[in-house]
Design an enzyme around this catalytic site. Structure first.
Site, mmCIF file in Angstrom:
data_model
loop_
_atom_site.group_PDB
_atom_site.id
_atom_site.type_symbol
_atom_site.label_atom_id
_atom_site.label_comp_id
_atom_site.label_asym_id
_atom_site.label_seq_id
_atom_site.Cartn_x
_atom_site.Cartn_y
_atom_site.Cartn_z
ATOM 1 C CG ASP A 64 45.889 44.185 41.658
ATOM 2 O OD1 ASP A 64 45.715 42.962 41.796
ATOM 3 O OD2 ASP A 64 44.954 44.973 41.434
ATOM 4 C CG HIS A 65 44.974 41.299 45.045
ATOM 5 N ND1 HIS A 65 44.549 42.106 44.025
ATOM 6 C CD2 HIS A 65 44.006 41.352 45.986
ATOM 7 C CE1 HIS A 65 43.374 42.637 44.342
ATOM 8 N NE2 HIS A 65 43.018 42.189 45.533
ATOM 9 C CG ASP A 119 38.923 43.503 43.660
ATOM 10 O OD1 ASP A 119 39.845 42.823 44.140
ATOM 11 O OD2 ASP A 119 38.441 44.502 44.231
ATOM 12 N NE ARG A 379 36.016 44.988 51.707
ATOM 13 C CZ ARG A 379 35.956 44.402 50.518
ATOM 14 N NH1 ARG A 379 36.933 43.626 50.104
ATOM 15 N NH2 ARG A 379 34.902 44.579 49.753
ATOM 16 C CB SER A 533 36.474 39.882 49.177
ATOM 17 O OG SER A 533 36.673 38.854 48.276
ATOM 18 N NE ARG A 535 38.634 37.218 49.613
ATOM 19 C CZ ARG A 535 39.110 37.769 50.735
ATOM 20 N NH1 ARG A 535 39.156 37.087 51.852
ATOM 21 N NH2 ARG A 535 39.551 39.006 50.734
HETATM 22 C C1 MIC Z 1 39.740 42.562 48.976
HETATM 23 O O1 MIC Z 1 39.931 43.776 49.049
HETATM 24 O O2 MIC Z 1 39.197 41.901 49.887
HETATM 25 C C2 MIC Z 1 40.163 41.838 47.715
HETATM 26 C C3 MIC Z 1 41.311 40.994 48.065
HETATM 27 O O3 MIC Z 1 40.563 42.775 46.738
HETATM 28 C C4 MIC Z 1 38.963 41.030 47.205
HETATM 29 C C5 MIC Z 1 39.265 40.133 46.079
HETATM 30 C C6 MIC Z 1 39.947 38.858 46.484
HETATM 31 O O4 MIC Z 1 39.650 38.297 47.537
HETATM 32 O O5 MIC Z 1 40.792 38.412 45.706
HETATM 33 C C7 MIC Z 1 37.760 41.874 46.792
HETATM 34 O O6 MIC Z 1 37.575 42.959 47.296
HETATM 35 O O7 MIC Z 1 36.926 41.419 46.000
HETATM 36 FE FE1 SF4 Z 2 43.580 45.627 46.538
HETATM 37 FE FE2 SF4 Z 2 41.190 44.869 47.480
HETATM 38 FE FE3 SF4 Z 2 42.793 46.476 48.905
HETATM 39 FE FE4 SF4 Z 2 41.660 47.402 46.730
HETATM 40 S S1 SF4 Z 2 40.615 46.722 48.568
HETATM 41 S S2 SF4 Z 2 43.803 47.688 47.332
HETATM 42 S S3 SF4 Z 2 41.673 45.629 45.400
HETATM 43 S S4 SF4 Z 2 43.188 44.351 48.343
#
Ligand code: MIC
Ligand code: SF4
Length: 646
Positions: A64-65, A119, A379, A533, A535
């Site tokens: 999805d990313h 995630d 965010r 995140s 990550r």
């Molecule tokens: C995000 O919203 O910051 C992400 C991208 O979904 C991350 C995961 C990632 O960095 O791959 C998260 O929220 O954990």
């Molecule tokens: Fe995707 Fe992270 Fe954004 Fe949710 S917050 S839509 S998981 S990038």
């Protein structure tokens, strides 16, 4: 004494430890999810553990990313993920099928079960009575291997809801109000559990919006009870058999109770550039906007999109605004189409994108210079949109659409009567986007393109640490600061040497080069270090560059766990005012660090420069200490397997 819903689920899954807030527990994980940006690494790690098939009830791998395919990299990762899912017994949700959290809520959430996802917004399924938590990829890999998930027993905060939401006010405003009250660090070490008569007025997707955004409070999870509303939701998904009732006992003991009267809430908005800079919309109304997007795992369900269509059926989008929709899932898109609303949105001029994260993680949709972008996303950390001086506001779909109509931030109550959204009793369900693994995947070939690089090996912790404080940062540093994302960097997630070149690049573009020259490094930081995140690359890539310890005022939960997993020692100041004593670039020596860790010591002395020394705290479990001494969780697990102990 009675139990909260959270405690009931934990008690049902407890493998190690006692349910005493703050102490370490190990719990059984029923389900896991990964997404592509963290998943490639998580599956490489799972593979390195050496187990032939996942041991969970259900594991799902979502894509999805990384949906933009501007070269071979993301496409390579998608093929790798699909093949390794088939190999190890994991369901695979194809690119375009939707955002992991929305799809998981619809198709797999199950009251009373545990879900661990790589995630941070995994708590979304808490809207359906699950204990759902975010973690680093390695922790998810361990859960897939049947190992317990270790965490500190959270405090359970009760949020008592009364009343019902006024017209034009929606679930997003509930959590924005809580963010205003509690800030981005108010939930650390806590599960937010909702109860009271107001809960029954919220649909499961409303609850999921609130549970999703509990992550921005720093909370370990958010849990709603499972009631009649949950039953109707599961029925609408053709999964009523998954339903069971789950409520807190009447004498349950919450650590703290926060009262929210839904009927007095008003439309709220989070201002640039932190999710807790929340004010009533009226305070910023009138500011011109150039982009409005409905989407992300927080607000892209059927009702969020239909509300926009209802408003736009009789109104036009202001010509200065790019109005965009990122549906949360293919199911959402298909049902919005079946009910005739898609046609209205197309006619109104909405830009309809594929189902996925997209602009929420800077995969396209970057706003224009010096303009305001209004989003229903999670965010708004600085630069996350892809535009470095961005001005991103976060709000409900109602505020978003009203602002698209007026061309300026608008309180939706100015539009007159609120639309009524009718949710279908039964959704058209179509699982074509989900591929089930074969019964026996042992013969499946895992396809690796040149973008899939092997995991780096890490050495054990040295006896004494001699390092340089190469970087000193402030409070609330996010994982987006440490390891940025976006369309250029995200495709490098399965290639650690490459991605590590971008560590801290937004703060110091030369950090990676300097780090490789410096040898061992200590990062110095403030409060809530590593928020955001899950990550693990925010630990893994710095470790690759030589970061061996972080000394901060306080840590965010998932980041601290990731640091330990990759052998970076998390230290906190015993006296926070010592933060001011350390200059960036100072030499730091920690004599006997390894011994102190293994001996169970709670503090350690750091020698700073020629003549200064300070004390740092080490809040670590037995297990954490062994992992740190081994140099990484994988080193430790491999050694246990070799010794026949795992
Ligand atoms: C995000 O919203 O910051 C992400 C991208 O979904 C991350 C995961 C990632 O960095 O791959 C998260 O929220 O954990
Ligand atoms: Fe995707 Fe992270 Fe954004 Fe949710 S917050 S839509 S998981 S990038």
């Amino acid at each position: 004494m009675g139990l909260t819903v959270t405690e009931k689920i934990i008690a049902d899954h407890l493998i190690e430890g006692e349910m005493i807030p703050g102490s370490q527990i190990g719990i059984r994980i029923d389900q896991t999810l990964t997404q592509d940006a963290t998943g490639t690494m998580a599956y490489l790690e799972f593979e390195a553990i050496g187990i032939p098939r996942v041991k969970t009830e259900l594991s799902v791998s979502y894509v999805d990313h990384n949906l933009l395919q501007s070269d071979f990299r993301n496409a390579d990762d998608h093929r790798f993920l699909q093949s390794i899912a088939a190999r190890f017994g994991i369901k695979f949700s194809r690119p375009g099928n939707g955002i992991c959290h929305q799809v998981h809520l619809e198709r797999f959430s199950s009251p009373g079960k545990t879900l661990l996802g790589s995630d941070s917004h995994t708590p979304t399924s808490g809207g359906c009575g699950m204990l759902a938590m975010g973690a680093g990829g390695l922790d998810v890999a361990m859960a897939m291997a049947g190992q317990p998930f270790y965490l500190r027993m959270p405090k359970v905060v009760g949020i008592r809801l009364t009343g019902s939401l006024a017209p034009w006010v929606s679930a997003r405003d509930v959590i924005l109000e809580l963010l205003r009250k509690m800030t981005v660090k108010g939930g650390v070490g806590k599960v937010m559990e909702y109860f009271g008569p107001g809960v029954g007025t919220l649909s499961v997707t409303d609850r999921a919006t609130i549970a999703n955004k509990g992550t921005e409070l720093g909370a370990t999870g958010t849990v709603f009870p499972s009631d009649e509303v949950t039953r109707r939701f599961l029925k609408s998904q053709n999964r009523e058999h998954e339903w069971k009732i789950l409520e807190a006992d009447s004498d349950a003991n919450y650590h703290e109770i926060i009262e929210i009267d839904l009927s007095v809430l008003q439309p709220m908005i989070a201002c640039p550039s932190s999710p807790d800079k929340v004010v009533p919309v009226t305070e910023v109304a009138g500011k011109p906007v150039s982009q409005v997007i409905i989407g992300s795992c927080a607000n892209s369900s059927y009702r969020d999109i239909v509300v926009a269509a209802e408003i736009l059926e009789i109104r036009d989008i202001d010509p200065s605004v790019s109005f965009e929709i990122n549906p949360g899932s293919r199911q959402v898109l298909e049902n919005v189409d079946i009910s005739g609303y898609l046609r209205i949105l197309i006619h109104a001029g909405a830009r309809i994108h594929q189902c996925g994260c997209l602009g929420c993680i800077g995969m396209g949709q970057a706003p224009a210079t010096g303009t305001i972008s209004l989003r229903t996303f999670t965010r708004n950390f600085p630069g996350r949109s892809g535009t470095s001086d961005d001005m991103v506001y976060l709000c409900s779909p109602e505020v978003a659409v009203a602002s698209a109509v007026k061309g300026a931030i608008t309180d939706p109550r100015d539009l007159g009567d609120a639309p009524e959204v009718v949710i279908p009793g039964i959704f058209t369900v179509n699982d074509n986007g989900i591929v089930s693994p074969p019964q026996d995947g042992s013969g499946v070939e895992v396809i690796r393109g040149p973008n899939i690089q092997p995991l780096p090996e890490f050495d054990p912790l040295p006896e004494d640490l001699k390092a340089s404080a190469l970087l000193k940062v402030e409070d609330n540093i996010t994982t987006d600061h440490i390891m940025p994302a976006g369309s250029k960097i995200l495709p490098l997630r399965s290639n650690i040497p490459e991605i590590s070149r971008y560590v801290f690049s937004a703060i110091d573009p030369k950090f990676a080069v300097k780090a490789l020259e410096a040898g061992s490094i200590v990062i110095v930081g403030g409060e809530n270090y590593g928020q955001g995140s899950s990550r693990e690359h925010a630990a893994l890539a710095p470790r690759y560059l030589g970061v061996r310890a972080k000394l901060v005022k306080s840590f965010a939960r998932i980041h601290k766990a990731n640091l330990i997993n990759f052998g970076i020692v998390p230290l906190t100041f015993v006296d926070p005012s010592d933060y001011d004593q350390i200059l960036q670039g100072a030499d730091i020596i920690i004599p006997g660090l390894r011994q102190a860790i293994l001996a169970g010591s709670d503090t350690v002395t750091l020698k700073i420069g020629a003549d200064q020394s300070i004390q740092a705290r080490m809040e670590l479990s037995e297990r954490d200490r062994k992992i740190l001494a081994s140099g990484s969780l994988l080193n430790w697990v491999r050694a246990k397997i070799e010794a026949g102990q795992a």
